[in-house]
Design an enzyme around this catalytic site. Structure first.
Site, PDB file in Angstrom:
ATOM      1  CD1 TRP A 125      18.328 -70.070 -15.385  1.00 14.59           C
ATOM      2  CD2 TRP A 125      16.957 -68.454 -14.440  1.00 14.59           C
ATOM      3  NE1 TRP A 125      19.293 -69.202 -15.198  1.00 14.59           N
ATOM      4  CE2 TRP A 125      18.605 -68.341 -13.916  1.00 14.59           C
ATOM      5  CE3 TRP A 125      16.764 -67.794 -13.538  1.00 14.59           C
ATOM      6  CZ2 TRP A 125      19.157 -67.272 -13.282  1.00 14.59           C
ATOM      7  CZ3 TRP A 125      17.553 -66.889 -12.832  1.00 14.59           C
ATOM      8  CH2 TRP A 125      18.204 -66.300 -12.982  1.00 14.59           C
ATOM      9  CE  LYS A 135      21.892 -65.244 -17.996  1.00 11.52           C
ATOM     10  NZ  LYS A 135      20.353 -65.758 -17.676  1.00 11.52           N
ATOM     11  CG  ASP A 140      13.990 -68.411 -19.990  1.00 12.95           C
ATOM     12  OD1 ASP A 140      14.793 -67.379 -20.528  1.00 12.95           O
ATOM     13  OD2 ASP A 140      13.627 -68.492 -18.759  1.00 12.95           O
TER      14      ASP A 140
END
Ligand SMILES: *Cc1c(COP(=O)(O)O)cnc(C)c1O
Length: 356
Positions: free
Chosen positions: A101, A192, A168
């Site tokens: 990511w 998530k 993030d």
């Protein structure tokens, strides 16, 4: 038999949240209508949006310097939107490369400014968090990924850099307290550790905006969404509603510090078994192990599929590791219970008895 959901995302939600979410689909707030068919401008939904924002503020102790937004496009859209809004052409930002990511965030940010990869753990398949790297004080910000969902690593000690942070937090937001004063921007895909897929939480310090010279499309300008209370266009009404329920659930269960304790206990239960049981070993560096995504490998590679089958039979679903790590990954987000983790630990113990 009820299943224990270890999937990485979209992921487990609390039973109470699902129950209430289900009722709202049939009828919402006595309106004689489903939440799926009402206006985002209705008083009833405006209340939901307000409550969601207020709960984020109270859970994280946010001052009025910060705006709370519920956007669309996933965390992936924040990879470019953050750089586009904060980094002018010719300016530099530091990025810590700790997984797939973060690599994607780097790729997108390069479209807007000078991106300096301050350190990377790519050399060891992202199995650790780099430490002791140099930070250029001229960086507009340092971008971090707090928890690496795929590799099972997490930043436990934030670097004291003197540089503003952009982070993030998709897979560990609300799992532990944070010192908000270090951050200019935090973003997290809801699916998530917060709610269903479809909305992305963004927390941004208002005075860092409107500084870049480039012209931003309205939808990609954070200021637009601040001015319109996340309703410049039609927001994902249901995803925001379910996220709000999950924030309410979090507050009713003691808030973030009690969630942290609960998460530490669950992770300890599972890592202790991984370290004790000769048929498994952890894949991430011990000091960097994630409390959210527990990645582990079978000592005997041939055991992989048969162990997954055994766990599935016992009701533990979603434990196959990501293809870039292999083995197993048990995601044990906020809504995972200790009993759920214990069920997986019991399967591991049984596996040792029959295969050890
Ligand atoms: C899942 C994930 C993303 C991508 O989220 P999308 O909402 O699918 O764009 C980004 N960062 C992290 C850390 C993730 O776990």
């Amino acid at each position: 038999m009820n299943k224990i959901n270890f999937f990485a995302g979209p992921a487990i939600l609390a039973q109470d949240v699902l129950q209430e979410a289900q009722e709202a689909i049939v009828e919402f707030k006595g309106m004689g209508l489903s939440i799926l068919e009402i206006s985002h401008r209705s008083k009833q939904f405006v209340e939901v949006m307000d409550e969601a924002q207020t709960r984020v503020r109270s859970l994280l102790n946010l001052s009025d310097d910060y705006a709370v937004l519920f956007l669309t496009g996933g965390a992936s859209s924040q990879f470019y939107m953050s750089a586009m809004n904060l980094l002018d052409e010719g300016q530099s930002a530091g990025y810590l490369e700790t997984g797939a990511w973060s690599s994607k965030a780097i790729k997108e940010a390069k479209l807007f400014g000078n991106i300096d990869i301050v350190a990377s753990s790519k050399d060891k398949n992202f199995s650790y968090i780099p430490k002791g790297y140099e930070i250029n004080k001229d960086f507009k910000y340092l971008h971090l990924t707090s928890n690496n969902t795929i590799y099972g690593t997490q930043i436990h000690n934030y670097p004291e850099t003197g540089v503003r942070l952009v982070c993030d937090m998709s897979s560990d937001i609300f799992s532990r307290p944070i010192d908000i004063n270090k951050y200019d921007l935090i973003y997290a895909g809801a699916q998530k550790n917060l709610g269903p897929a479809g909305t992305t939480l963004v927390i941004v310090k208002k005075d860092v905006l409107n500084k870049v010279k480039r012209t931003l499309p309205s939808m990609l300008n954070y200021q637009t969404h601040i001015d319109k209370g996340s309703s410049f266009n039609t927001p994902p009404v249901y995803a925001i509603y379910v996220s709000m329920l999950s924030l309410r659930w979090l507050e009713n269960n003691g808030g973030i510090s009690s969630m942290q304790k609960h998460n530490e206990e669950k992770a300890a239960l599972l890592y202790n078994e991984i370290d004790r049981n000769g048929l498994f070993h952890g894949s991430a560096a011990k000091e960097d192990r994630s409390l959210m995504n527990v990645c582990f490998l079978p000592t005997v590679e041939d055991h992989k599929d048969s162990f997954i089958a055994k766990a599935t039979e016992a009701g533990c679903v979603g434990i196959a590791g990501h293809r870039s790590v292999g083995g197993f990954r048990a995601s044990i987000y906020n809504a995972m219970t200790k009993d759920g983790v214990q069920r997986l630990v019991d399967v591991m113990k049984d596996w040792e008895t029959t295969n050890g």
